[in-house]
Design an enzyme around this catalytic site. Structure first.
Site, short mmCIF file in Angstrom:
data_model
loop_
_atom_site.label_atom_id
_atom_site.label_comp_id
_atom_site.label_asym_id
_atom_site.label_seq_id
_atom_site.Cartn_x
_atom_site.Cartn_y
_atom_site.Cartn_z
N LYS A 11 -7.15 -4.68 -5.14
CA LYS A 11 -5.86 -5.02 -4.54
C LYS A 11 -5.78 -6.52 -4.32
O LYS A 11 -4.80 -7.18 -4.67
CB LYS A 11 -5.70 -4.30 -3.20
CG LYS A 11 -5.42 -2.83 -3.30
CD LYS A 11 -5.18 -2.26 -1.91
CE LYS A 11 -4.85 -0.77 -2.00
NZ LYS A 11 -4.61 -0.16 -0.70
N ASP A 65 0.87 -1.15 0.00
CA ASP A 65 0.00 0.00 0.00
C ASP A 65 0.92 1.21 0.00
O ASP A 65 2.10 1.10 0.28
CB ASP A 65 -0.82 -0.08 1.29
CG ASP A 65 -1.68 1.13 1.47
OD1 ASP A 65 -2.23 1.58 0.45
OD2 ASP A 65 -1.80 1.61 2.61
N ARG A 72 -5.23 4.03 -8.47
CA ARG A 72 -6.68 4.06 -8.51
C ARG A 72 -7.28 2.68 -8.32
O ARG A 72 -8.20 2.29 -8.99
CB ARG A 72 -7.16 4.60 -9.87
CG ARG A 72 -6.69 5.99 -10.19
CD ARG A 72 -7.66 6.98 -9.66
NE ARG A 72 -7.34 8.31 -10.19
CZ ARG A 72 -7.66 9.43 -9.54
NH1 ARG A 72 -8.27 9.37 -8.39
NH2 ARG A 72 -7.36 10.59 -10.06
N LYS A 117 -16.93 17.56 -0.93
CA LYS A 117 -15.50 17.41 -1.25
C LYS A 117 -15.27 15.98 -1.68
O LYS A 117 -15.96 15.05 -1.21
CB LYS A 117 -14.63 17.76 -0.03
CG LYS A 117 -14.73 16.77 1.10
CD LYS A 117 -13.74 17.08 2.19
CE LYS A 117 -13.87 16.03 3.29
NZ LYS A 117 -13.18 16.37 4.50
N THR A 140 -0.17 4.83 1.11
CA THR A 140 -0.41 5.74 2.23
C THR A 140 -0.26 5.02 3.56
O THR A 140 -0.89 3.99 3.77
CB THR A 140 -1.82 6.31 2.11
OG1 THR A 140 -1.99 6.74 0.78
CG2 THR A 140 -2.02 7.43 3.08
N ASP A 175 -1.51 -0.76 5.91
CA ASP A 175 -1.79 -0.29 7.26
C ASP A 175 -3.26 -0.03 7.51
O ASP A 175 -3.66 0.15 8.64
CB ASP A 175 -1.01 0.99 7.53
CG ASP A 175 -1.60 2.16 6.79
OD1 ASP A 175 -2.00 1.97 5.63
OD2 ASP A 175 -1.68 3.24 7.37
N THR A 232 -2.11 1.52 -5.06
CA THR A 232 -2.58 2.69 -4.32
C THR A 232 -3.87 3.21 -4.93
O THR A 232 -4.15 3.00 -6.11
CB THR A 232 -1.51 3.80 -4.31
OG1 THR A 232 -2.09 4.96 -3.77
CG2 THR A 232 -0.98 4.07 -5.69
N GLY A 233 -4.63 3.86 -4.10
CA GLY A 233 -5.86 4.46 -4.59
C GLY A 233 -5.63 5.86 -5.13
O GLY A 233 -6.52 6.50 -5.62
N ASP A 234 -4.37 6.30 -5.04
CA ASP A 234 -4.06 7.67 -5.45
C ASP A 234 -4.10 7.86 -6.95
O ASP A 234 -4.17 6.91 -7.71
CB ASP A 234 -2.67 8.05 -4.95
CG ASP A 234 -2.70 8.51 -3.52
OD1 ASP A 234 -3.72 9.10 -3.14
OD2 ASP A 234 -1.73 8.25 -2.80
#
Lengths: 1106, 352
Positions: free
Chosen positions: A743, A392, A737, A557, A394, A763, A671-673
């Site tokens: 995952k 992961d 993404r 947001k 983050t 984490d 990552t989801g970023d």
């Protein structure tokens, strides 16, 4: 645990028939009892004092190996078959059963202790007597002992605070709120006793964060969700008392439903071991058959002539029947070839290795007082074989300490251009926030123009921060006036709310219906009308509030793409500018969110609100219906801007990644970023470098890195193979993404197609599925609660410890386990097959070579401890060099140290050893007499001679296999030899013979045999002949095909020598260089050149040379 | 694991910094370097060869003579008689002449050898009762079931000593005579006692304790079915060599490990002046009381005369095995050296 064949017998699996919907009526036991819901009596302990022995024994004998030995024991009780006394099997069996039983009992005891604290007394009623439907009172700092629907509490609005550390490990306070109608009941016991609402809800399940139900009371329907539930295991905090109605009790509570791991992980060595044990069984049966046929033939040809001496029963006079009995007799005496203590010893080793992980100070994170923890004790050696790491980002690679660092408001960016996230922001002075008495002193920002803008009261800037102060789920805690602490579930939210606070929009208090801000020092209270909460699919969150002026506003947001899709078309220009800014931010590795708002129409909102209330009371498809309603209102938004949050890299991450890459471990970051954020992190972690090409789709160049914009469809069947092939050509893979499910799918994909050991590290709760899917799951105990840790096999506080876990602990574990297994199989073959050879000389009559006591004790006393010491302490290369030469990790990945071939080699060595062990003494004894002329070639002297040779040979062998002789190894190896001789002489002593003449018939044999020089000559010769070929083979192998380890240890020697040589004069260094020759490092013509180099140069030169 | 300790503090959970827990125990790490392995090989080769040579010389100085008398000469008739069930119980004596080519110097031991007699069969080995043989009264009268079918005779009288081992005891006897070139034939005197292990004679085998005669101690027991005399009359010359502590019985009861074996029968008594240096060369005859039948199992019987050395009797296996091993180790040592010099020393193997 112990034996993979173990049949699971789980009392919990006998759950009551599938419940589809639960109906619970308050204060109506008669009604509730019709459904036979579980009561609150929980027996987590499997055993009681009296049932322990029978149940535990029953379970143990369900394990294949134990059952096998039980059968052997029964066979031994049949006199016609029994070739060994019953104690030869029962002593080891009892030992193994006892060790296992003690382990089971302590496990059970510990489990029992854990659950004790749930039994609290309340109003003369024990918790365990609480039934579903009861109304109970809870007090501050009490554990909740059932899943309870909150009815009323001491706090205003029916609020109630809980800590869920026991459930998910998260320590921040969470708030629960009772329905307004029930909170009016207050503490009025009479009213509560009359409360007769009926709850219809979901059946028991293990989802801790979800509850769907409806309360029917006084002809009204009220929807219930997780916000109104207090789950078993929570602790009541900051709330004097509360009343609740029990919905799930006992084993049906969500906590208990979550108990126990669903998946049992096994290592590849485990699976191989099972296969090998089956092969050995096959081999055992083959030997039995060969010897049985031999017996039949022998009885027909030779044996029948002995009938005069051996007048056996008529029954046994048939040669075929005799052969049949012989088969079973040989199965008994050859049974030691299937090592009974194997599984127990392996467990002991793994437990030892796990403790070493727990004890390692270099994996202890002092800042959080967190040591590493091996939560599973069965996977250690697999840590030495990892090929793929799925990480992961983050919180795993980064610290997950979020800092608001930049923003874009209405097309203007604010915040210092930091360029690289690794650089501190020391260039410009920090903004002075002293105008704001409620500021957070730790907050830093480096662009004063934003404060100017705030002070100028630019409406959009104000709206921007107002949004940040309103749209979140943070809980404020005001310990004393002005000293605000935010309890945030996610660090991002905390960072954003803190930023708003410092820029003058202080979030001060929250009630279920209002939010109070201090806007530039003025208290403003907003009515909170709806929270459209965040989830992984929506990727956004909104709130609907009414400001003091009476305007209805929706603040939203969320992820930029999601927000941009829902913007008013008039925003297009702003959207492009903001989008550019967003890319810029992401390129710096910052986490971005887009912000938008919308003014709502009163009538439309009323109508929408009605639909929302209706949908939220629905029992079926509630999620979907709510989602659709949220979607409906979150349209036509006005863009405000975007935020950028910095998440700093953890210490040592780039070094760790480059080291693991050198160890040929492929690291995939999931990552989801956004793509840009992920890439930037990739660069800063040394995973990506400028000289590498980036690959987005189908470019098949070599040495390239894939950054895949992984879409769900890429995981469909036809594409997955292509994806995998491409991905495996790459050195580094970063998937961005990805959702938590994806995952797990990626991990599953690699697991399925690559036959490689995978490790997932993460984490957060979103990594749990991946951690559970991978062969090894590692949890980082970080900012995001404990869910990942609870699901993991190993946990520690910092990503950089992974290097040590794999390259040091994993490598050692694998090395030790492999050496242990090789030796174990070798030892048992050498020990047992001697009987096979003797069969050819004793008419295949299943006569044992050794004394029965020797057979009983060989595996458990004479040879168990040295190999265990080797398996626990051995180090082929010490930890510094394990880390310095990451390619030493390679053999584990290639599975080189223990595989079928290795198994054949070591069993073959065992067979050869047994052959030598038998035939050298045979040759010597055939015509031997003692030095006083009396005979020595009797069966008992022969037995003592072979047994002594065997113990010496296997002790020398373990000495050869031990690379790291600690005091413990010395003690065990020499001690085992001493114990062997001590026991031998004790059992051959006059005293013990006088007490039990028929149990110890070997009286005097040890004395009379071992005082003969010829016997010692035989033992010496046997040892030399057994050991020297092994030494020669090993020497040749290191010479001709040195392994990585050999090369490394040679390098280590050289380094040591060079360090040594530095301390000597030139005169001596010539000597040192000569001794270097012994490692075959340099040819003589090069030595002269070497001499001219200074010592630092020598090392450099050598490194190049090597 | 991982339990919170009672002493809470900033580093409450920090692991101890002990060498054991940190896996830093001081240790010795031996490895197979050429400088250790090659000398060991040469040294062992030398040791083996030297030992082999020494053993060989020792063995060359020992003497051994085997006389197979199964159906040799006069004993052929006896062998036939033993084969014939009708004459099985009849006494039969025969004499065999042989020549000792070279004087047997020192102590000379006389063994009887049996070929193809399996004393190592599982049921045979077990067919004895050590409780009985150590003189326990209970076991004397109720032998262990392991002795079946030689535990009780047809009248249900317990057999002492019970079991197949005792029952099949070797019962040929030998008288050795020396025929000097001049003078009358001399009976070769033998010690028939002191041929057992001390522990066997004094610990493992005891007669049932008695105040009266041995015969009374064994009252109520039967002799093994194949025996011609009861256990208390095995040695009529020496009254205290009877019962379970009879040397011949003890020797027989120590079962041989292999089907071909020899057991000690007697030791030359060198008190007689003729034999004070050992067994002189010349002609000998041996008179055999031929009882033990071996034809049933294609067995052979032999008498073995032998002297012993410091490592036992004439045993060629050990010296040859040592010489061969020493030679092989030497060859391997040379190969290893060659490989090391060719490959290891040059460092070729170290290249990646």
């Amino acid at each position: 645990m112990l034996v993979p064949w173990r049949g699971f017998w789980n009392p919990r699996s006998k759950a009551p028939g599938q419940e589809e919907e639960r109906h619970v009526k308050a204060n109506d036991r008669d009604y509730n009892e019709r459904f036979t819901y579980a009561d609150n009596h929980i027996k987590t302990a499997k055993y009681t004092f009296y049932t322990f022995l029978p149940i535990n024994l029953f379970e143990q004998f369900q394990r294949f190996a134990n059952a096998y030995f039980l059968v052997l024991l029964i066979l031994q009780l049949i006199p016609e078959i029994s070739s060994l006394s019953w104690f030869t099997t029962i002593v080891p069996l009892v030992l193994v059963l006892t060790i296992t039983a003690v382990k089971d009992a302590t496990d059970d005891y510990v489990k029992d202790i854990c659950c004790l604290y749930f039994f609290y007394r309340i109003q003369k009623e024990k918790w365990m007597n609480v039934r579903v439907g009861d109304i109970i009172k809870l007090e501050n700092n009490q554990f909740v002992a059932a899943d309870v629907l909150l009815l009323s509490s001491s706090e205003p609005y029916g609020l109630c605070y809980i800590e869920t550390a026991e459930l998910d490990g998260e320590t921040n306070l969470k708030v629960r709120q009772a329905l307004t109608v029930t909170s009016d009941l207050g503490a009025d016991v009479a009213k509560l006793a009359d409360f007769n609402g009926e709850v219809v809800c979901e059946p028991p399940n293990n989802k801790l964060d979800k509850f769907i139900g409806t309360l029917y009371w006084k002809d009204n329907k009220y929807s219930l969700d997780n916000e109104k539930m207090l789950l078993r295991g929570c602790m009541l905090r900051n709330t004097e008392w509360c009343f609740g109605m029990v919905i799930f009790a006992g084993l049906q509570t969500k906590l208990m439903q979550n108990c126990g791991r669903t998946k049992f992980k096994r290592t590849s060595i485990d699976r191989l071991m099972n296969t090998l044990v089956l092969w050995i069984f096959g081999f055992l049966i083959c030997m039995g058959i060969i010897l049985a046929i031999g017996n039949t033939i022998w009885e027909q040809r030779v044996g029948r002539n002995f009938w005069a001496y051996l007048l056996w029963d008529e029954l046994l006079s048939s040669a075929v029947f005799s052969g049949f009995l012989t088969f079973w007799s040989y199965i008994i005496i050859l049974n030691t070839v299937v090592p009974i203590s194997l599984y127990v010893s392996v467990e002991v080793l793994r437990l030892g290795h796990s403790y070493f992980i727990n004890w390692d100070r270099k994996m202890y994170y002092s800042r959080k007082d967190t040591p590493a923890e091996a939560r599973t004790t069965t996977l250690n050696e697999e840590l030495g074989q990892v090929e793929f790491i799925f990480s992961d980002k983050t919180g795993t690679l980064t610290q997950n300490i979020m800092v608001f660092s930049k923003c874009s408001i209405n097309g203007n960016t604010y915040g210092e251009n930091i360029g690289s996230i690794q650089m501190g922001h020391n260039k410009t002075p920090c903004v002075d926030f002293s105008f704001n008495p409620l500021m957070d002193r730790k907050f830093r920002f480096h662009d004063s123009s934003l404060v100017e803008a705030i002070k100028l009261e630019e409406p959009l800037v104000q709206e921007f921060f107002r949004l940040l102060a309103l749209c979140h789920t943070v809980m404020p805690e005001e310990r004393s006036e002005g000293e605000l602490v935010y309890q945030a579930q996610s660090p991002d939210e905390g960072a954003l709310v803190t930023a708003a606070r410092n820029f003058g929009f202080v979030f001060r208090a929250r009630t279920p219906e209002t939010i109070t801000l201090y806007e530039m020092g003025q208290p403003v209270t907003y009515q909170l009308l709806a929270i459209l909460d965040f989830n992984n699919v929506r990727k956004r969150m909104s709130v609907i509030v009414r400001n003091p002026k009476g305007q209805l506003k929706l603040y939203s947001k969320g992820a930029d793409t999601i927000i941009f899709d829902r913007l008013e078309p008039a925003n297009e220009e702003l959207m492009y500018t903001t989008s550019e800014h967003l890319n810029e931010f992401a390129g710096e590795g910052l986490r971005t969110l887009a912000l938008a708002y919308k003014d709502l129409d009163e009538d439309m909102f009323d109508e929408w609100m009605k639909k929302l209330l209706f949908a939220s009371a629905a029992l079926e498809n509630r999620e979907e219906r709510l989602g659709a309603l949220y979607e409906e209102v979150e349209q036509g938004l006005m863009l405000l801007g975007a935020t950028a949050i910095e998440d700093k890299l953890q210490e040592g991450v780039p070094e760790t990644i480059s080291c693991l890459t050198l160890a040929n471990i492929k690291i995939w970051v999931l990552t989801g970023d956004k793509l840009e954020t992920a890439m930037n992190i990739g660069y800063s972690c040394n995973m990506l470098r400028d000289d590498m090409n980036e690959l987005f789709t189908d470019n098949m160049a070599f040495r390239i890195h894939l950054i895949s914009h992984l879409q769900a469809h890429a995981l469909e069947a036809d594409l997955e193979q292509i994806l995998l092939d491409v991905a495996c050509l790459c050195k580094t893979v970063i998937c961005c993404r990805v959702t938590p499910l994806q995952k797990a799918q990626v991990v599953e994909l690699v697991k399925r197609h690559k036959r490689a050991v995978t490790l997932a590290i993460g984490d957060g709760a979103n990594d749990v599925s991946m951690i559970k899917t991978a062969h090894i799951g590692v949890g980082i105990s970080g900012q995001e609660g404990m869910q990942a840790v609870l699901a993991s096999d190993y946990s520690f506080a910092q990503f950089r410890y992974l290097q040590r876990l794999l390259l040091v602990h994993g490598r050692w574990s694998y090395h030790r386990m492999c050496n242990f297994l090789c030796y174990f199989f070798y030892k048992n073959f050498a020990f047992t097959l001697v009987h096979f050879w003797f069969g050819f000389l004793c008419g295949f009559s299943a006569q044992t070579v050794y004394d029965q006591w020797f057979i009983t004790l060989f595996n458990i006393v004479y040879t168990s401890l040295p190999v265990l010491a080797m398996g626990v302490f051995d180090q082929d290369v010490n930890e510094q060099y394990s880390l310095r030469y990451p390619n030493l990790y390679r053999p584990g990945q290639l599975n080189l140290l223990f595989n079928k071939r290795k198994f054949f080699t070591c069993t073959l060595q065992g067979v050869c050893t047994s052959f030598i062990l038998f035939f050298i003494p045979y040759g010597a004894f055939l015509c031997a007499v003692r030095d006083d002329g009396s005979h020595i070639s009797d069966q008992q002297s022969f037995a003592v001679t072979i047994a002594t040779s065997l113990v010496i040979v296997v002790s020398v062998q373990i000495g050869l296999d031990t690379n790291y002789w600690t005091a413990v190894n010395h003690f065990f190896i020499w001690g085992s030899l001493a114990v062997y001789f001590a026991i031998l002489f004790a059992m051959n002593s006059d005293g013990i013979f006088r007490i039990f003449p028929s149990q110890f018939p070997f009286v005097g044999t040890a004395r009379n045999a071992l005082n003969q020089k010829s016997v010692w000559l035989v033992i010496l010769l046997t040892t030399v002949v057994c050991i020297m070929p092994v030494v020669a083979m090993r020497f040749l192998k290191t010479d001709l095909h040195p392994t990585q380890t050999d090369k490394a240890s040679i390098r280590i020697k050289i380094t040591k020598l060079l360090v040594f040589s530095e301390q000597w004069t030139d005169h001596h260094s010539a000597q040192t260089l000569t001794s270097l020759n012994m490692f075959g490092i340099m040819r003589s013509r090069k030595s002269n050149r070497l001499l001219r180099l200074n010592s630092g140069g020598v090392e450099k030169y050598l490194c190049r040379f090597l | 694991m991982g339990k919170v300790r009672a002493d809470a503090g900033p580093f409450a959970r920090r692991p101890d910094n002990s060498a054991f827990k940190q896996q830093r125990l001081p240790a010795w790490s031996p490895s197979l370097t050429p400088y250790t392995v090659l000398p060991v090989f040469y040294f062992l080769a030398l040791v083996c060869v030297l030992l082999g040579v020494w053993l060989l010389i020792t063995v060359q100085n020992t003497h051994q003579l085997k006389i197979d008398y199964t159906d040799a000469g006069a004993c052929a008739t006896c062998a036939e008689m033993r084969n014939d069930p009708t004459k099985a119980k009849m006494n039969c004596d025969c004499v065999i002449n042989f020549n000792v080519p070279k004087t047997f110097q020192g102590d000379v031991f006389i063994y009887y050898g049996l070929i193809n007699f399996h004393q190592n069969l599982r049921r045979y080995i077990k067919s004895r009762d050590d409780d009985q043989l150590v003189g326990r009264k209970n076991s004397l009268k109720s032998p262990s079931s392991y002795c079946e079918p030689f535990a009780y005779d047809e009248n249900a009288v317990p057999i002492a000593p019970c079991g197949a081992v005792a029952n099949s005891m070797f019962n040929d006897s030998f008288t050795l005579t020396y025929h000097p070139p001049a003078g009358a034939a001399v009976n070769v005197p033998l010690y028939r006692k002191g041929i057992t292990w001390y522990t066997d004679k004094n610990v493992k085998f005891r007669n049932p304790s008695t105040n009266t005669t041995l015969q009374q101690a064994f009252q109520g027991t039967a002799q093994p079915p194949f025996w011609q005399k009861p256990v208390y009359e095995l040695d009529l010359d020496h009254p205290n060599n009877n019962g379970f502590i009879n040397d011949d019985l003890i020797v027989w009861m120590r079962e041989a490990a292999f089907p071909n074996f020899k057991k000690l029968y007697g030791i030359l008594n060198r008190a007689h002046t003729t034999f004070s240096y050992g067994l002189p060369e010349g002609n000998y005859s041996i008179a055999i009381n031929y009882n033990f039948p071996v034809q049933y199992f294609q067995g052979r019987k032999e008498v073995v005369l032998s002297t012993v050395s410091w490592f036992g009797g004439q045993n060629h296996f050990l010296p040859i095995a040592y010489l061969v091993s020493g030679g092989l180790i030497f060859i391997v040592a040379i190969v290893l050296t060659a490989v090391y010099v060719k490959v290891g020393r040059s460092g070729k193997n170290m290249e990646e």
